[in-house]
Design a protein around this motif. Structure first.
Motif, PDB file in Angstrom:
ATOM      1  N   THR A  31       0.846  -1.198   0.000  1.00 49.83           N
ATOM      2  CA  THR A  31       0.000   0.000   0.000  1.00 49.83           C
ATOM      3  C   THR A  31       0.883   1.249   0.000  1.00 49.83           C
ATOM      4  N   TRP A  41       1.023   5.006   2.264  1.00 48.97           N
ATOM      5  CA  TRP A  41       0.356   4.939   3.561  1.00 48.97           C
ATOM      6  C   TRP A  41       1.392   4.831   4.662  1.00 48.97           C
ATOM      7  N   ARG A  80      -3.033   8.435   4.809  1.00 47.63           N
ATOM      8  CA  ARG A  80      -2.358   8.976   3.627  1.00 47.63           C
ATOM      9  C   ARG A  80      -3.027  10.286   3.249  1.00 47.63           C
ATOM     10  N   ASN A 125      -6.027   3.916  -2.984  1.00 44.77           N
ATOM     11  CA  ASN A 125      -4.963   4.290  -3.919  1.00 44.77           C
ATOM     12  C   ASN A 125      -5.448   4.164  -5.364  1.00 44.77           C
ATOM     13  N   SER A 137      -3.181   6.113  -7.903  1.00 40.24           N
ATOM     14  CA  SER A 137      -1.796   5.900  -7.454  1.00 40.24           C
ATOM     15  C   SER A 137      -1.686   4.668  -6.617  1.00 40.24           C
TER      16      SER A 137
END
Length: 112
Positions: free
Chosen positions: A32, A35, A46, A107, A112
């Motif tokens: 991840t 984060w 995040r 994300n 992203s």
């Protein structure tokens, strides 16, 4: 550990299970990007950047729809050009793999 968190769904957590240890959480963080653990590794967070308020608002709305669909809800703060999302499994006062599934999906919503 499943390498594709995006294909997974949250499982209901009714409590009574132990939160992830810091070492376990760090392993999940590898899947991840962006984060970070906060509150002594009891949640992950995040901050996302956007061009303007509308883009931040639309992102928050997408995260909200995802959260409702998965039955797992984050804490979100946002303003002009930014949004901060925080995942934690509140029933266990810590992190569960569901939080990392949702972080990966968040994300994906941000591109992203």
């Amino acid at each position: 550990m499943n390498d594709n968190l995006l294909s997974r769904h949250c499982l209901p957590c009714r409590g009574g299970v132990s939160p992830l240890t810091e070492a376990q959480a760090v392993n999940w963080l590898g899947q991840t990007p962006g984060w970070v653990p906060v509150d002594e590794c009891r949640r992950i967070e995040r901050k996302f950047g956007f061009k303007d308020f509308t883009q931040a608002y639309e992102f928050v709305a997408r995260v909200s729809r995802l959260a409702d669909a998965e039955g797992h809800h984050p804490d979100i703060c946002f303003g002009w050009g930014w949004a901060t999302v925080s995942w934690q499994t509140k029933k266990i006062k810590g992190l569960h793999e569901n939080d990392f599934i949702m972080a990966a999906k968040t994300n994906g919503l941000a591109g992203s």
